[in-house]
Design a protein around this motif. Structure first.
Motif, PDB file in Angstrom:
ATOM      1  N   HIS A 293      53.478  55.363  18.186  1.00 15.21           N
ATOM      2  CA  HIS A 293      53.341  56.378  18.788  1.00 15.21           C
ATOM      3  C   HIS A 293      52.287  57.524  18.897  1.00 15.21           C
ATOM      4  N   HIS A 294      50.984  57.228  18.038  1.00 19.41           N
ATOM      5  CA  HIS A 294      49.867  58.153  18.913  1.00 19.41           C
ATOM      6  C   HIS A 294      49.735  58.273  19.528  1.00 19.41           C
ATOM      7  N   GLY A 295      49.976  57.071  20.344  1.00 15.55           N
ATOM      8  CA  GLY A 295      49.198  56.500  21.735  1.00 15.55           C
ATOM      9  C   GLY A 295      49.883  57.206  22.942  1.00 15.55           C
ATOM     10  N   ARG A 296      51.736  57.510  22.269  1.00 14.90           N
ATOM     11  CA  ARG A 296      52.594  57.683  23.280  1.00 14.90           C
ATOM     12  C   ARG A 296      53.423  58.904  23.164  1.00 14.90           C
ATOM     13  N   HIS A 297      53.172  59.397  22.150  1.00 11.14           N
ATOM     14  CA  HIS A 297      53.813  60.694  21.354  1.00 11.14           C
ATOM     15  C   HIS A 297      55.603  60.132  21.313  1.00 11.14           C
ATOM     16  N   ARG A 298      56.098  58.736  22.564  1.00  9.38           N
ATOM     17  CA  ARG A 298      57.416  58.970  21.807  1.00  9.38           C
ATOM     18  C   ARG A 298      57.923  58.164  22.065  1.00  9.38           C
ATOM     19  N   LEU A 299      58.085  57.166  21.481  1.00 16.36           N
ATOM     20  CA  LEU A 299      59.258  55.627  22.020  1.00 16.36           C
ATOM     21  C   LEU A 299      60.833  55.879  22.506  1.00 16.36           C
ATOM     22  N   SER A 300      60.555  55.788  24.063  1.00 15.83           N
ATOM     23  CA  SER A 300      61.913  55.816  23.989  1.00 15.83           C
ATOM     24  C   SER A 300      62.755  54.434  23.541  1.00 15.83           C
ATOM     25  N   ASP A 301      64.672  54.990  23.479  1.00 16.76           N
ATOM     26  CA  ASP A 301      65.130  53.177  22.455  1.00 16.76           C
ATOM     27  C   ASP A 301      64.814  52.254  23.277  1.00 16.76           C
ATOM     28  N   ARG A 302      64.714  52.508  24.856  1.00 13.96           N
ATOM     29  CA  ARG A 302      64.805  51.108  25.567  1.00 13.96           C
ATOM     30  C   ARG A 302      63.992  50.033  25.087  1.00 13.96           C
ATOM     31  N   ARG A 303      62.645  51.096  25.446  1.00 11.85           N
ATOM     32  CA  ARG A 303      61.034  50.887  24.908  1.00 11.85           C
ATOM     33  C   ARG A 303      61.006  50.173  23.212  1.00 11.85           C
ATOM     34  N   LEU A 304      61.716  50.852  22.202  1.00 16.90           N
ATOM     35  CA  LEU A 304      61.823  50.520  20.599  1.00 16.90           C
ATOM     36  C   LEU A 304      62.431  49.047  20.827  1.00 16.90           C
ATOM     37  N   ALA A 305      63.521  48.901  20.947  1.00 15.90           N
ATOM     38  CA  ALA A 305      64.149  47.384  21.223  1.00 15.90           C
ATOM     39  C   ALA A 305      63.576  46.370  22.040  1.00 15.90           C
ATOM     40  N   ALA A 306      62.684  46.921  22.856  1.00 19.60           N
ATOM     41  CA  ALA A 306      62.439  45.349  23.799  1.00 19.60           C
ATOM     42  C   ALA A 306      61.278  45.557  22.978  1.00 19.60           C
ATOM     43  N   LEU A 307      60.601  46.495  21.969  1.00 21.80           N
ATOM     44  CA  LEU A 307      59.125  45.913  21.139  1.00 21.80           C
ATOM     45  C   LEU A 307      59.723  45.840  19.673  1.00 21.80           C
ATOM     46  N   THR A 308      60.933  46.023  19.574  1.00 19.00           N
ATOM     47  CA  THR A 308      61.580  45.181  18.187  1.00 19.00           C
ATOM     48  C   THR A 308      61.935  43.829  18.604  1.00 19.00           C
ATOM     49  N   ALA A 309      62.352  43.398  19.553  1.00 23.87           N
ATOM     50  CA  ALA A 309      62.869  42.153  20.710  1.00 23.87           C
ATOM     51  C   ALA A 309      61.417  40.882  20.634  1.00 23.87           C
ATOM     52  N   VAL A 310      60.198  41.825  20.749  1.00 27.71           N
ATOM     53  CA  VAL A 310      59.349  41.101  20.778  1.00 27.71           C
ATOM     54  C   VAL A 310      58.868  40.940  19.338  1.00 27.71           C
ATOM     55  N   HIS A 311      58.305  41.488  18.214  1.00 26.16           N
ATOM     56  CA  HIS A 311      58.205  41.345  17.041  1.00 26.16           C
ATOM     57  C   HIS A 311      59.340  39.962  16.404  1.00 26.16           C
ATOM     58  N   ASN A 312      60.431  40.267  16.617  1.00 27.24           N
ATOM     59  CA  ASN A 312      61.407  39.291  16.211  1.00 27.24           C
ATOM     60  C   ASN A 312      61.320  37.914  16.926  1.00 27.24           C
ATOM     61  N   PHE A 313      61.504  37.930  17.701  1.00 27.12           N
ATOM     62  CA  PHE A 313      61.954  36.158  18.847  1.00 27.12           C
ATOM     63  C   PHE A 313      60.494  35.810  19.207  1.00 27.12           C
ATOM     64  N   HIS A 314      58.787  36.747  19.740  1.00 25.04           N
ATOM     65  CA  HIS A 314      57.953  36.039  19.801  1.00 25.04           C
ATOM     66  C   HIS A 314      56.803  36.321  19.286  1.00 25.04           C
ATOM     67  N   ILE A 315      56.742  36.972  18.666  1.00 32.71           N
ATOM     68  CA  ILE A 315      55.234  37.028  17.717  1.00 32.71           C
ATOM     69  C   ILE A 315      55.344  35.709  16.260  1.00 32.71           C
ATOM     70  N   ARG A 316      54.284  34.835  16.095  1.00 31.46           N
ATOM     71  CA  ARG A 316      54.518  34.283  15.465  1.00 31.46           C
ATOM     72  C   ARG A 316      53.628  33.671  14.347  1.00 31.46           C
ATOM     73  N   ARG A 317      53.988  33.497  13.057  1.00 30.29           N
ATOM     74  CA  ARG A 317      53.042  33.175  12.065  1.00 30.29           C
ATOM     75  C   ARG A 317      52.010  31.572  12.777  1.00 30.29           C
ATOM     76  N   PRO A 318      51.543  31.102  11.425  1.00 28.50           N
ATOM     77  CA  PRO A 318      50.421  30.302  11.674  1.00 28.50           C
ATOM     78  C   PRO A 318      51.264  29.351  11.851  1.00 28.50           C
ATOM     79  N   ASP A 319      52.175  29.216  11.024  1.00 26.80           N
ATOM     80  CA  ASP A 319      53.208  28.185  10.916  1.00 26.80           C
ATOM     81  C   ASP A 319      54.156  27.831  11.880  1.00 26.80           C
TER      82      ASP A 319
END
Length: 367
Positions: A293-319
């Motif tokens: 939000h600091h860099g883009r002032h506002r996130l659209s609902d579509r972009r927020l959903a995409a970021l949430t999907a990346v956070h939950n299904f793509h980012i992996r822990r060391p294990d």
């Protein structure tokens, strides 16, 4: 999916959603209780320490000035006529004042150190198992220790003459004790129900609940989350000692079949994950979104959903696990491979038309 517990602050909407809509256990965030006590004590006690240290510096300067005046008088040649000033009396009074303000400074520092220790003690108490030895902490014992902490905090506020608003903050944090104890009772009841569902013998049930399995799993997670090296090593040592008991050949769990042993270990790990006393995972996600939000002032609902999907299904822990795998307990297809199967490929770009050659603005000059 069934929600059985919600860890959050004491906002009325969040509590109502957890307790009424979801019919789940509401667990107050430990940080908010500690933060209230810190706001009530840290600033006022630090101010007292600074005031006492300034008084010590002034008294020290006054005592040294009296001693210097005596030395200067005795060094004068010839000495002035008449009775000399009462240097001994003045130096003694200055020294007594210095000792008094030093004692007050030491008491202020002790109160500040005690307040910090009591705030840390709240975090140590709010555990189903003792972080030192991994033994079960009955709710009654934890309640008695909480009462002792709050009594000492109130006595400290009285001794330091903290303002009324500071005492109200301590009382506000004290009210969270009932919910904290209810969370511990919920944890023990849920763990007992899940272990009983395994249909083990009484000896094995006792081994999983009390002896080592569930406490060892919980202590292992506490050690992984500890930031202080000393605390991490101490809790890790307790967890290792409990696990060593599990691995002994004469332990009842070693007589189980491999598939039954794996099932017991899975249930013990799931029970250890039940105890949640902090919403830092949610706050971390909110902080990450705040940076966007600091860099883009506002996130659209579509972009927020995409970021949430990346956070939950793509980012992996060391294990190698994602948040979705840990939450649902099973693997899932790779995110971008699944996108390639579901999202239609973009059309080929339009073929550019050849541009006509540019004519020079000036005709070339003949040689």
């Amino acid at each position: 999916m069934e929600v059985i517990q919600s860890t959050a602050d004491e906002a009325k909407a969040l509590r109502r959603h957890a307790e009424t809509d979801l019919r789940a256990q509401h667990s107050p965030d430990l940080f908010h209780g500690q933060h209230e006590v810190s706001k009530a004590t840290s600033l006022a006690l630090a101010r007292d320490v600074r005031r006492a240290e300034a008084g010590v510096a002034a008294a020290q300067k006054h005592w040294e000035a009296e001693r210097a005046a005596q030395q200067a008088f005795e060094a004068r040649v010839p000495r002035p006529l008449g009775r000399p000033p009462a240097f001994e009396t003045r130096i003694g009074a200055a020294l007594s004042a210095l000792v008094a303000v030093e004692a007050e400074r030491d008491r202020a520092r002790e109160r500040q150190s005690e307040a910090r220790a009591l705030i840390r003690e709240l975090g140590v108490l709010y555990h189903p198992y003792d972080p030192v030895d991994g033994q079960t902490q009955p709710v009654e014992r934890v309640a008695a220790r909480f009462t002792d902490v709050w009594t000492r905090l109130k006595g400290l506020a009285e001794a330091a003459e903290l303002p009324e608003r500071a005492r109200e903050r301590i009382m506000k944090a004290e009210r969270l004790t009932v919910q904290w104890l209810a969370t511990l009772a919920f944890f023990f009841a849920t763990v007992t129900a899940r272990v009983e569902a395994l249909a083990l013998s009484p000896e094995l049930e006792a081994a999983v609940l009390e002896s080592s399995s569930s406490p060892a799993s919980t202590s292992k997670r506490v050690a992984a989350r500890s930031t202080a090296a000393e605390t991490r090593h101490r809790v890790q040592a307790a967890s290792t000692a409990l696990l060593d008991v599990l691995r002994r050949a004469d332990h009842p769990l070693q007589r189980l079949a491999p598939e039954d042993s794996a099932r017991v270990e899975q249930v013990a790990g799931a029970c250890a994950d039940l105890f949640q006393r902090s919403s830092s995972c949610v706050e971390g996600r909110n902080g990450q979104l705040s940076l966007h939000h600091h860099g883009r002032h506002r996130l659209s609902d579509r972009r927020l959903a995409a970021l949430t999907a990346v956070h939950n299904f793509h980012i992996r822990r060391p294990d190698g696990t994602t948040a979705a795998e840990r939450f649902f307990g099973r693997t899932h297809p790779a995110l971008f491979e699944e996108l390639l199967l579901r999202v239609p490929l973009p059309p080929r770009p339009r073929r550019r038309r050849p541009r006509p050659p540019k004519l020079p603005y000036l005709m070339p000059v003949a040689a």
